[in-house]
Design a protein around this motif. Structure first.
Motif, PDB file in Angstrom:
ATOM      1  N   PHE A  25       0.819  -1.206   0.000  1.00  0.00           N
ATOM      2  CA  PHE A  25       0.000   0.000   0.000  1.00  0.00           C
ATOM      3  C   PHE A  25       0.863   1.272   0.000  1.00  0.00           C
ATOM      4  O   PHE A  25       0.334   2.373   0.093  1.00  0.00           O
ATOM      5  N   GLY A  26       2.173   1.099  -0.048  1.00  0.00           N
ATOM      6  CA  GLY A  26       3.057   2.247   0.071  1.00  0.00           C
ATOM      7  C   GLY A  26       3.275   2.680   1.497  1.00  0.00           C
ATOM      8  O   GLY A  26       3.675   3.817   1.753  1.00  0.00           O
ATOM      9  N   LEU A  27       3.049   1.756   2.446  1.00  0.00           N
ATOM     10  CA  LEU A  27       3.208   2.050   3.867  1.00  0.00           C
ATOM     11  C   LEU A  27       4.135   0.995   4.480  1.00  0.00           C
ATOM     12  O   LEU A  27       3.708   0.114   5.235  1.00  0.00           O
ATOM     13  N   PRO A  28       5.424   1.056   4.163  1.00  0.00           N
ATOM     14  CA  PRO A  28       6.355   0.006   4.615  1.00  0.00           C
ATOM     15  C   PRO A  28       6.604  -0.007   6.109  1.00  0.00           C
ATOM     16  O   PRO A  28       7.268  -0.914   6.620  1.00  0.00           O
ATOM     17  N   GLU A  29       6.060   0.983   6.817  1.00  0.00           N
ATOM     18  CA  GLU A  29       6.221   1.040   8.270  1.00  0.00           C
ATOM     19  C   GLU A  29       4.970   0.562   9.006  1.00  0.00           C
ATOM     20  O   GLU A  29       4.919   0.611  10.237  1.00  0.00           O
ATOM     21  N   CYS A  30       3.967   0.077   8.257  1.00  0.00           N
ATOM     22  CA  CYS A  30       2.681  -0.264   8.870  1.00  0.00           C
ATOM     23  C   CYS A  30       2.259  -1.697   8.579  1.00  0.00           C
ATOM     24  O   CYS A  30       2.577  -2.264   7.530  1.00  0.00           O
ATOM     25  N   ILE A  31       1.516  -2.258   9.519  1.00  0.00           N
ATOM     26  CA  ILE A  31       0.835  -3.531   9.301  1.00  0.00           C
ATOM     27  C   ILE A  31      -0.657  -3.320   9.513  1.00  0.00           C
ATOM     28  O   ILE A  31      -1.078  -2.386  10.197  1.00  0.00           O
ATOM     29  N   ARG A  32      -1.444  -4.179   8.893  1.00  0.00           N
ATOM     30  CA  ARG A  32      -2.891  -4.171   9.097  1.00  0.00           C
ATOM     31  C   ARG A  32      -3.286  -5.504   9.716  1.00  0.00           C
ATOM     32  O   ARG A  32      -2.852  -6.556   9.252  1.00  0.00           O
ATOM     33  N   ILE A  33      -4.089  -5.426  10.770  1.00  0.00           N
ATOM     34  CA  ILE A  33      -4.528  -6.646  11.450  1.00  0.00           C
ATOM     35  C   ILE A  33      -6.052  -6.702  11.431  1.00  0.00           C
ATOM     36  O   ILE A  33      -6.731  -5.756  11.843  1.00  0.00           O
ATOM     37  N   THR A  34      -6.579  -7.813  10.950  1.00  0.00           N
ATOM     38  CA  THR A  34      -8.021  -8.035  10.944  1.00  0.00           C
ATOM     39  C   THR A  34      -8.524  -8.250  12.366  1.00  0.00           C
ATOM     40  O   THR A  34      -7.843  -8.868  13.196  1.00  0.00           O
ATOM     41  N   CYS A  35      -9.707  -7.756  12.653  1.00  0.00           N
ATOM     42  CA  CYS A  35     -10.342  -8.011  13.947  1.00  0.00           C
ATOM     43  C   CYS A  35     -10.749  -9.471  14.026  1.00  0.00           C
ATOM     44  O   CYS A  35     -11.556  -9.948  13.214  1.00  0.00           O
ATOM     45  N   GLY A  36     -10.208 -10.194  14.974  1.00  0.00           N
ATOM     46  CA  GLY A  36     -10.519 -11.606  15.109  1.00  0.00           C
ATOM     47  C   GLY A  36     -11.531 -11.860  16.206  1.00  0.00           C
ATOM     48  O   GLY A  36     -12.183 -10.956  16.724  1.00  0.00           O
ATOM     49  N   THR A  37     -11.679 -13.127  16.571  1.00  0.00           N
ATOM     50  CA  THR A  37     -12.442 -13.472  17.759  1.00  0.00           C
ATOM     51  C   THR A  37     -11.717 -12.905  18.973  1.00  0.00           C
ATOM     52  O   THR A  37     -10.574 -12.432  18.873  1.00  0.00           O
ATOM     53  N   ASP A  38     -12.352 -12.963  20.134  1.00  0.00           N
ATOM     54  CA  ASP A  38     -11.690 -12.461  21.347  1.00  0.00           C
ATOM     55  C   ASP A  38     -10.340 -13.146  21.547  1.00  0.00           C
ATOM     56  O   ASP A  38      -9.327 -12.489  21.862  1.00  0.00           O
ATOM     57  N   GLU A  39     -10.315 -14.459  21.347  1.00  0.00           N
ATOM     58  CA  GLU A  39      -9.089 -15.213  21.568  1.00  0.00           C
ATOM     59  C   GLU A  39      -8.020 -14.839  20.537  1.00  0.00           C
ATOM     60  O   GLU A  39      -6.839 -14.673  20.872  1.00  0.00           O
ATOM     61  N   GLU A  40      -8.429 -14.717  19.273  1.00  0.00           N
ATOM     62  CA  GLU A  40      -7.472 -14.371  18.218  1.00  0.00           C
ATOM     63  C   GLU A  40      -6.919 -12.962  18.420  1.00  0.00           C
ATOM     64  O   GLU A  40      -5.721 -12.715  18.230  1.00  0.00           O
ATOM     65  N   THR A  41      -7.797 -12.041  18.795  1.00  0.00           N
ATOM     66  CA  THR A  41      -7.353 -10.665  19.022  1.00  0.00           C
ATOM     67  C   THR A  41      -6.377 -10.594  20.195  1.00  0.00           C
ATOM     68  O   THR A  41      -5.336  -9.923  20.121  1.00  0.00           O
ATOM     69  N   ASP A  42      -6.703 -11.280  21.284  1.00  0.00           N
ATOM     70  CA  ASP A  42      -5.795 -11.307  22.446  1.00  0.00           C
ATOM     71  C   ASP A  42      -4.427 -11.861  22.048  1.00  0.00           C
ATOM     72  O   ASP A  42      -3.380 -11.305  22.436  1.00  0.00           O
TER      73      ASP A  42
END
Length: 364
Positions: A328-345
């Motif tokens: 995306f032209g953002l080499p300093e960033c990551i994107r994380i999908t919202c998971g279940t409570d357990e996955e997010t934790d």
């Protein structure tokens, strides 16, 4: 024999899946959680799954009735004539239909940077060209009319993304209306609301009844959990709705997809659960991640981590797959999908551990 010159065509880079990463690392897929592609962590609508089972024995038939039924159901849900619903093979298929309907060779489209690569890809497939308006990281990827109009130069299609991928920012409805008012009569404003169910914003659909220059994109991939079926649609003004018959691929949405979509539309419980879960996950990322997190109204968050590729690769080794936003032209960033409570934790704990390790190494 050669293809036409495709050298200026971008390629779409999808988020990595569990099987791909597990093979690469020689690990058991069960060790991983994938939060890289903004998929619904709660799976597909249970009602849709049942519809898929019931339809499986009828896939020898073309989806004539199912296609019409789904257009009618969406029209009823969205308050438009069914003819204004352009069903497609995913939201990207709907983008292609709009390109077919509006672009002449050499026409330009205006797209956000960073943004969804397929806007420009579709334009080039249809012999158009691409110009970009910049969304500033320093201003939180804020979207407003002046940002778009400051770059606008008569393009045939202007794409807005609300919520925006990868940042999660949205554009207020009055700003969309201002853009439509101040662009040319032959410019179409396309508002991509693929993540619209997750946002606390009024849809740009409110503008369609009174205008002929605004279209809205929606999908069943996100809140409804049907990404694998490839089902999306455009909502278009009545004045040119009949163009669909001249640009669509015959039976573009399969019988299985149409029947699943019909069932998913009525599964309000699944959608509500998905939206509430995403909101809780966004809050957890914003409160607990030890790095800058942009406020998001999608089912994902954008996080500044320094070296995105290094952090992504380290997280993979720890069993968490996220999206490196270098594409995306953002080499300093990551994107994380919202998971279940357990996955997010798990994602938060592992990310914080990686960031702490990198900070300690930098101090040595």
């Amino acid at each position: 024999m050669h293809t036409r010159d495709l050298s200026d065509h971008a390629t779409y880079e999808a988020g990595r899946g569990i099987e791909e990463v597990a093979r690469k690392l020689g690990r058991d897929p069960g060790e991983f959680v994938t939060l890289s592609s903004n998929e619904n962590p709660h799976g597909p609508s249970p009602a849709a799954v049942e519809a898929i089972r019931e339809t499986a024995g009828e896939v020898n038939d073309y989806p004539k009735a199912a296609h019409a039924d789904l257009r009618e159901a969406i029209g009823d849900r969205r308050g438009v004539d069914p003819r204004q619903v352009w069903l497609a093979n995913g939201g990207d298929g709907a983008i292609d239909y709009l390109s077919r309907a509006f672009l002449e060779p050499g026409d330009d489209v205006l797209v956000p940077d960073p943004g969804f690569a397929y806007y420009g890809m579709s334009s080039r497939f249809h012999h158009g060209d691409v110009r970009e308006y910049a969304l500033s990281k320093g201003e939180g990827f804020a979207q407003d009319a002046e940002t778009v109009l400051g770059t606008y130069d008569g393009e045939r299609i202007v794409y807005l993304t609300s919520p925006h991928n990868p940042s999660g920012s949205t554009i207020p409805l009055p700003e969309v209306e201002t853009i439509a008012e101040r662009t040319g009569e032959e410019t179409l404003i396309v508002v991509d609301e693929a993540y619209g169910e997750f946002a606390d914003r009024e849809s740009a659909l409110a503008l369609i009844e009174g205008r002929e220059d605004v279209a809205v994109l929606r999908t069943f991939s996100k809140a409804y959990g049907l990404a694998g079926l490839r089902l999306g649609y455009a909502l278009v003004p009545a004045a040119w709705a009949d163009a669909y018959a001249r640009v669509n691929t015959p039976f573009a949405a399969s019988e299985v997809a149409c029947r699943a979509g019909l069932a998913a539309l009525d599964d309000t419980e699944h959608v509500a659960r998905s939206v509430e879960s995403a909101a809780a996950a966004r809050a957890a990322f914003e409160e607990r991640v030890e790095a800058p997190v942009w406020e998001s109204e999608g089912n994902f968050v954008l996080i500044e981590v320094g070296d995105a590729t290094a952090v992504t690769e380290t997280l993979q080794k720890r069993g968490v797959i996220v999206r490196d936003c270098s594409s995306f032209g953002l080499p300093e960033c990551i994107r994380i999908t919202c998971g279940t409570d357990e996955e997010t934790d798990r994602a938060i704990e592992e990310l914080n551990a990686v960031l702490a390790e990198r900070s300690a190494e930098a101090e040595r």
